[in-house]
Structure formats: structure tokens, C-alpha cells
Design a protein around this motif. Structure first.
Motif, PDB file in Angstrom:
ATOM      1  N   MET A 190     -18.933  73.689 -57.986  1.00  0.00           N
ATOM      2  CA  MET A 190     -19.515  73.172 -59.308  1.00  0.00           C
ATOM      3  C   MET A 190     -19.371  74.264 -60.251  1.00  0.00           C
ATOM      4  SD  MET A 190     -22.945  70.977 -58.552  1.00  0.00           S
ATOM      5  CE  MET A 190     -23.147  70.090 -57.074  1.00  0.00           C
ATOM      6  N   THR A 191     -18.702  73.900 -61.338  1.00  0.00           N
ATOM      7  CA  THR A 191     -18.390  74.701 -62.512  1.00  0.00           C
ATOM      8  C   THR A 191     -19.132  74.833 -63.770  1.00  0.00           C
ATOM      9  OG1 THR A 191     -16.429  73.559 -63.193  1.00  0.00           O
ATOM     10  CG2 THR A 191     -15.908  75.261 -61.616  1.00  0.00           C
ATOM     11  N   ASP A 192     -19.754  73.743 -63.880  1.00  0.00           N
ATOM     12  CA  ASP A 192     -20.690  73.289 -65.009  1.00  0.00           C
ATOM     13  C   ASP A 192     -21.861  74.374 -65.105  1.00  0.00           C
ATOM     14  OD1 ASP A 192     -22.989  70.978 -64.185  1.00  0.00           O
ATOM     15  OD2 ASP A 192     -21.446  71.703 -62.778  1.00  0.00           O
ATOM     16  N   THR A 193     -22.416  74.299 -66.167  1.00  0.00           N
ATOM     17  CA  THR A 193     -23.619  74.961 -66.397  1.00  0.00           C
ATOM     18  C   THR A 193     -24.698  74.211 -66.508  1.00  0.00           C
ATOM     19  OG1 THR A 193     -22.431  76.950 -67.383  1.00  0.00           O
ATOM     20  CG2 THR A 193     -24.821  76.720 -67.691  1.00  0.00           C
ATOM     21  N   TRP A 194     -25.681  74.251 -65.513  1.00  0.00           N
ATOM     22  CA  TRP A 194     -26.752  73.223 -65.601  1.00  0.00           C
ATOM     23  C   TRP A 194     -28.099  73.962 -65.346  1.00  0.00           C
ATOM     24  CZ3 TRP A 194     -29.917  73.393 -61.180  1.00  0.00           C
ATOM     25  CH2 TRP A 194     -29.521  73.934 -60.156  1.00  0.00           C
ATOM     26  N   LEU A 195     -28.169  75.296 -65.236  1.00  0.00           N
ATOM     27  CA  LEU A 195     -29.348  76.060 -65.119  1.00  0.00           C
ATOM     28  C   LEU A 195     -29.402  77.561 -65.900  1.00  0.00           C
ATOM     29  CD1 LEU A 195     -32.420  75.927 -63.777  1.00  0.00           C
ATOM     30  CD2 LEU A 195     -31.187  77.050 -61.750  1.00  0.00           C
ATOM     31  N   THR A 196     -30.015  77.346 -66.960  1.00  0.00           N
ATOM     32  CA  THR A 196     -29.729  78.608 -67.544  1.00  0.00           C
ATOM     33  C   THR A 196     -31.146  79.325 -67.663  1.00  0.00           C
ATOM     34  OG1 THR A 196     -30.343  77.576 -69.763  1.00  0.00           O
ATOM     35  CG2 THR A 196     -27.971  77.878 -69.298  1.00  0.00           C
ATOM     36  N   THR A 244     -19.719  91.869 -44.255  1.00  0.00           N
ATOM     37  CA  THR A 244     -20.584  92.246 -45.077  1.00  0.00           C
ATOM     38  C   THR A 244     -20.672  91.050 -45.981  1.00  0.00           C
ATOM     39  OG1 THR A 244     -20.750  94.503 -44.892  1.00  0.00           O
ATOM     40  CG2 THR A 244     -21.745  93.639 -46.878  1.00  0.00           C
ATOM     41  N   TRP A 245     -21.855  90.292 -46.310  1.00  0.00           N
ATOM     42  CA  TRP A 245     -21.469  89.081 -47.001  1.00  0.00           C
ATOM     43  C   TRP A 245     -23.140  89.084 -47.909  1.00  0.00           C
ATOM     44  CZ3 TRP A 245     -25.995  86.029 -46.760  1.00  0.00           C
ATOM     45  CH2 TRP A 245     -26.762  85.871 -45.773  1.00  0.00           C
ATOM     46  N   LEU A 246     -23.860  90.129 -47.859  1.00  0.00           N
ATOM     47  CA  LEU A 246     -25.269  90.159 -48.612  1.00  0.00           C
ATOM     48  C   LEU A 246     -25.327  91.387 -49.028  1.00  0.00           C
ATOM     49  CD1 LEU A 246     -27.433  88.152 -49.946  1.00  0.00           C
ATOM     50  CD2 LEU A 246     -28.710  88.542 -47.865  1.00  0.00           C
ATOM     51  N   THR A 247     -25.287  91.895 -50.177  1.00  0.00           N
ATOM     52  CA  THR A 247     -25.621  93.340 -50.767  1.00  0.00           C
ATOM     53  C   THR A 247     -26.816  93.508 -51.399  1.00  0.00           C
ATOM     54  OG1 THR A 247     -23.881  93.136 -52.382  1.00  0.00           O
ATOM     55  CG2 THR A 247     -23.230  93.948 -50.182  1.00  0.00           C
ATOM     56  N   THR A 248     -27.128  92.289 -52.117  1.00  0.00           N
ATOM     57  CA  THR A 248     -28.067  92.346 -53.157  1.00  0.00           C
ATOM     58  C   THR A 248     -28.447  90.704 -53.386  1.00  0.00           C
ATOM     59  OG1 THR A 248     -28.828  92.865 -55.340  1.00  0.00           O
ATOM     60  CG2 THR A 248     -26.445  91.876 -55.125  1.00  0.00           C
ATOM     61  N   LEU A 249     -29.858  90.547 -53.782  1.00  0.00           N
ATOM     62  CA  LEU A 249     -30.321  89.390 -54.085  1.00  0.00           C
ATOM     63  C   LEU A 249     -30.420  89.123 -55.570  1.00  0.00           C
ATOM     64  CD1 LEU A 249     -33.545  89.111 -51.561  1.00  0.00           C
ATOM     65  CD2 LEU A 249     -31.208  88.119 -51.404  1.00  0.00           C
ATOM     66  N   ILE A 250     -30.192  90.251 -56.524  1.00  0.00           N
ATOM     67  CA  ILE A 250     -30.092  90.144 -57.857  1.00  0.00           C
ATOM     68  C   ILE A 250     -28.905  89.294 -58.391  1.00  0.00           C
ATOM     69  CG2 ILE A 250     -30.238  91.576 -60.065  1.00  0.00           C
ATOM     70  CD1 ILE A 250     -32.616  91.783 -57.909  1.00  0.00           C
ATOM     71  N   THR A 251     -29.210  88.326 -59.382  1.00  0.00           N
ATOM     72  CA  THR A 251     -28.038  87.787 -60.038  1.00  0.00           C
ATOM     73  C   THR A 251     -28.253  87.666 -61.394  1.00  0.00           C
ATOM     74  OG1 THR A 251     -28.925  85.563 -59.758  1.00  0.00           O
ATOM     75  CG2 THR A 251     -27.793  85.829 -57.863  1.00  0.00           C
ATOM     76  N   ASN A 252     -27.125  87.533 -62.302  1.00  0.00           N
ATOM     77  CA  ASN A 252     -27.243  87.167 -63.427  1.00  0.00           C
ATOM     78  C   ASN A 252     -27.780  86.163 -64.255  1.00  0.00           C
ATOM     79  OD1 ASN A 252     -25.759  89.788 -64.192  1.00  0.00           O
ATOM     80  ND2 ASN A 252     -23.815  88.892 -63.545  1.00  0.00           N
ATOM     81  N   THR A 253     -27.879  84.979 -63.566  1.00  0.00           N
ATOM     82  CA  THR A 253     -28.450  83.813 -63.999  1.00  0.00           C
ATOM     83  C   THR A 253     -29.278  83.076 -62.915  1.00  0.00           C
ATOM     84  OG1 THR A 253     -26.596  82.508 -63.657  1.00  0.00           O
ATOM     85  CG2 THR A 253     -26.426  83.565 -65.599  1.00  0.00           C
ATOM     86  N   GLN A 256     -28.739  80.019 -62.180  1.00  0.00           N
ATOM     87  CA  GLN A 256     -27.924  79.105 -61.368  1.00  0.00           C
ATOM     88  C   GLN A 256     -27.262  79.972 -60.530  1.00  0.00           C
ATOM     89  OE1 GLN A 256     -25.479  76.627 -63.927  1.00  0.00           O
ATOM     90  NE2 GLN A 256     -23.861  76.392 -62.285  1.00  0.00           N
ATOM     91  N   GLU A 257     -26.653  81.145 -60.918  1.00  0.00           N
ATOM     92  CA  GLU A 257     -26.127  82.041 -59.469  1.00  0.00           C
ATOM     93  C   GLU A 257     -27.239  82.297 -58.740  1.00  0.00           C
ATOM     94  OE1 GLU A 257     -23.477  84.734 -62.844  1.00  0.00           O
ATOM     95  OE2 GLU A 257     -24.360  85.776 -61.120  1.00  0.00           O
ATOM     96  N   SER A 264     -34.239  69.890 -57.041  1.00  0.00           N
ATOM     97  CA  SER A 264     -34.180  69.201 -55.546  1.00  0.00           C
ATOM     98  C   SER A 264     -32.832  68.446 -55.436  1.00  0.00           C
ATOM     99  CB  SER A 264     -35.418  68.431 -55.579  1.00  0.00           C
ATOM    100  OG  SER A 264     -36.464  69.397 -55.596  1.00  0.00           O
ATOM    101  N   ARG A 265     -32.658  67.490 -56.473  1.00  0.00           N
ATOM    102  CA  ARG A 265     -31.375  66.862 -56.604  1.00  0.00           C
ATOM    103  C   ARG A 265     -30.126  67.696 -56.482  1.00  0.00           C
ATOM    104  NH1 ARG A 265     -33.625  62.364 -61.107  1.00  0.00           N
ATOM    105  NH2 ARG A 265     -35.021  61.337 -59.508  1.00  0.00           N
ATOM    106  N   ARG A 266     -30.171  68.921 -57.257  1.00  0.00           N
ATOM    107  CA  ARG A 266     -28.969  69.672 -57.246  1.00  0.00           C
ATOM    108  C   ARG A 266     -28.858  70.146 -55.957  1.00  0.00           C
ATOM    109  NH1 ARG A 266     -24.789  70.222 -61.118  1.00  0.00           N
ATOM    110  NH2 ARG A 266     -25.584  69.134 -62.816  1.00  0.00           N
ATOM    111  N   GLY A 267     -29.950  70.521 -55.214  1.00  0.00           N
ATOM    112  CA  GLY A 267     -29.753  70.843 -53.726  1.00  0.00           C
ATOM    113  C   GLY A 267     -29.002  69.961 -52.933  1.00  0.00           C
ATOM    114  N   VAL A 268     -29.238  68.734 -53.170  1.00  0.00           N
ATOM    115  CA  VAL A 268     -28.665  67.614 -52.503  1.00  0.00           C
ATOM    116  C   VAL A 268     -27.035  67.591 -52.778  1.00  0.00           C
ATOM    117  CG1 VAL A 268     -28.470  64.967 -52.098  1.00  0.00           C
ATOM    118  CG2 VAL A 268     -30.701  66.251 -51.926  1.00  0.00           C
ATOM    119  N   LYS A 269     -26.779  67.541 -54.121  1.00  0.00           N
ATOM    120  CA  LYS A 269     -25.632  67.392 -54.744  1.00  0.00           C
ATOM    121  C   LYS A 269     -24.446  68.334 -54.311  1.00  0.00           C
ATOM    122  CE  LYS A 269     -23.651  65.633 -59.105  1.00  0.00           C
ATOM    123  NZ  LYS A 269     -23.743  65.756 -60.688  1.00  0.00           N
ATOM    124  N   TYR A 270     -25.257  69.948 -54.081  1.00  0.00           N
ATOM    125  CA  TYR A 270     -24.410  70.975 -53.748  1.00  0.00           C
ATOM    126  C   TYR A 270     -23.926  70.625 -52.316  1.00  0.00           C
ATOM    127  CZ  TYR A 270     -24.692  74.161 -57.397  1.00  0.00           C
ATOM    128  OH  TYR A 270     -24.803  74.921 -58.756  1.00  0.00           O
TER     129      TYR A 270
END
Lengths: 76, 76, 76, 76, 76, 76
Positions: D1-7, C4-13, C15-16, D25-31
Motif C-alpha cells: 500500500m502506498t497511500d498514507t493512512w496513519l500519521t 539481517t532483517w531487523l536492526t531497529t524498532l525505530i520508524t519515522n511514522t 504507518q511505517e 484492526s481493519r488495516r491489519g486484515v487488509k494488509y
């Protein structure tokens, strides 16, 4: 093209909707290249190429989005 | 194809929805190239090519949009 | 895959949510090519090709549309 | 990545939203390729290829759909 | 281009909507390459290439999503 | 880029909306490759290649979806 081939996006089941999405995808090709002989000649080419088959499935997926929305996703 | 393979877009979980999106993507290929032997022959080709795998993932993403919307994103 | 790897599409932020979109994109690849050794071998190939990286970002963007809609765009 | 870039996906103007779409779009590449040196090396390649630039614009367009919807299209 | 070619997205039938989607797709090409002679020269090229025809059908599918939504999917 | 080029997605007509979609598509390219001389050099390349023109039309179609939704499809 003067024939009538698309009178509604509503289908009874999701599977019929998926098959309508295939029809839409093929019609998109046929409007661009109406010569059936050319299309028949091209068929062995793309039907035996992995990238082309994936691309064909992508077009179907795009049209299926439209058909599914039209049918309110066949929710009961 | 005369078999019934798609009766609903509703799934219990997002993961089942993602797996349905994979089924839809594969069916899109199979409707275009119904010959299972050809498909088996092509498999090592695209499954070992980075661009083809990314393209396959794109089709799945497109179908997952449809399935997720159908399920109202599995919001509780 | 039975895990099981996907239980929800809801995230806090958002960025998540973006990172979940990346997970979905990678899973789309992994369902198509489950052999981890093959995937590792392909990685240097696509990770060093500009067109492949752009295509990877496109898949992420498509999945992010789904995740963002699921979260009602994280509007306050 | 541990920095916060999208709030947040909310921006004051459509132009800021478009620029956020570029960031996504750039972050998609960078990840996918976190090595900044590799990315710098690839830049002259795709930035001088017409098809790559069009593909980059396509990813931006896809992310802009998300950002624009999040902002309710900046309707007054 | 100074001529008026698009005054509404509303059509009477889904088929007319599909044909409008084709018009939009062709206009997208024409705005990018306005020289009709060049376009005529390119036609035999893409109209005889399976991948190009699939790509053309994909653009039509994308525009059809827009036209279909505009018409509320021609639901009665 | 510090200039203001996008203050609203609202247009008077669908055609103006389509032309805005073209602007968005070109800006996506320009943000990626800001050097106008390079862009001018690339122009004859993509404007004479059928696949590139179709890809350009695809980006326009994607941006037109956004602009059309913003304008509520110019429904009266």
C-alpha cells in the motif's frame, strides 16, 4: 484451595521466572478444574495436539510478561 | 528440565531479541510436552496449517514484547 | 536464518511502524515454517478465511504495541 | 500500500481513539488480504458468526491499548 | 448486576491477587451470561476440555497482569 | 456510529471500570456488526457456548487492562 503456593513473583534468574510462569499457567487450569484425575486424563489429549501446545505456550508467555516485569527484567 | 538455557533477556540487537522470543516460545511448548519424539511428530502438522502458524507467530509476538521491554527497545 | 532483517524498532511514522509490525508477524511465521513453497501454498487458505484474517490482524496488533512503545508512540 | 493512512496515534477523545483502533484492526486484515472483493465476500461470513465477532472485538481491544497509551489515556 | 463485588485491586499477597484474577475472569463470563443455571450446565463441558481449560487459564493470566501491576508486583 | 458513547476512561471504582470494559467489548462487536437484529439472533449462540463465553471474558480482560491503567489502578 487453601494451600499457600505463591508468596512472591521475585526470582533469582530469568529461567526461574519462566518456570514460575509455567506454574502460574498450570494453577490457572487447576483452579478451573481442581479434579486431578480429570486433569491427568486430559493430559495426553492436549500434549499431543499442536494447537493446544501452542495455546499453552501462549499462556506461559502472558504470565512470563508479568513475572519479568516484576523482576525488572533481571537487569543488572 | 535441569539444564540452564536462559541466563539473561538482554541481547545486542532487536533481531537477536526476536530470536530469543522464538526460543522462549519453543521452550513453552517443550515444558508442556518434553518428549522430543512427540514434538517431531507434531511438527509437520502445525507447520503446514495456516491457523497454527499464525498462532505460533502470536506467541512469538507476546514473548517479543517482554524481550523488547527488557532491552528498553534497543533505543540508542 | 542468517540474513539481517531487523536492526531497529525505530520508524519515522506510525504507518511505517505498523508496516514493521506486519514484517515482524510474517517473520514469526517464517521462522516456524521456513519453506517458502509451503507458505505460498498456505496463503490462499488463510487469506480467504475470515477467522484466519482476524487472527493475523491480532498478531499485527500485538507487534504494533511493541513497535509503538519503542517509538514512544511517535509523540511530538 | 502506498497511500498514507496513519500519521498520528493522537486523538481528541477516547471515542475517536477507539475508532482509530478499529481502523488499525481493519488495516491489519487488509494488509494480509488486499483484494477488496475477497474481503467483501468474507464479510457476511464473520459478521454473522459469534466467535468471529468476539475475535474481532479482541483485536480492537488490543489496538485500543496502544492508542490509549499513546494518548496518555486522555487524562485531563 | 447491582451488587458490589469489586472495591479494590489491592491484595496482601500475590496468591490473593491471582485469586482475584480468577474472580475477574469468572465475572467476565457472568456479565455475558448472567443465568446461573446455564453456567452450571456449561461447566462440565469446558472443565473437561483441554483447549477450554487452557483458554480459561489465558484469561486469568491476562487479568493477573492487571492485578499484579496494580499491586506494583508486591515488591517489598 | 454518530452517537457519543465514550467521553472518558476514568471511573470512580474498579467495578465501574470493569463495567466500562464490558461496554468497550460490546462496542467492538457492534462496530463490526451494527445490525442489532443480527446481534440478538447470535446472542443465544455464544451465550450458551463455553468457549465463546471464555473468549468474551478474554476481551473484557484486555479492555480492563486499559481502563485500569487509565485510572492508575484506583490506587488511593
Amino acid at each position: 484451595m487453601t494451600d499457600t503456593w505463591l508468596t512472591t513473583l521475585i526470582t533469582n534468574t530469568p529461567q526461574e521466572g519462566f518456570e514460575l510462569a509455567i506454574t502460574l499457567s498450570r494453577r490457572g487450569v487447576k483452579y478451573t478444574q481442581p479434579d486431578v484425575d480429570v486433569l491427568k486424563k486430559l493430559r495426553p489429549e492436549y500434549a499431543n495436539d499442536a494447537a493446544d501446545l501452542t495455546a499453552a505456550s501462549h499462556v506461559i508467555a502472558t504470565n512470563f510478561q508479568t513475572v519479568a516485569a516484576a523482576n525488572n527484567y533481571w537487569r543488572k
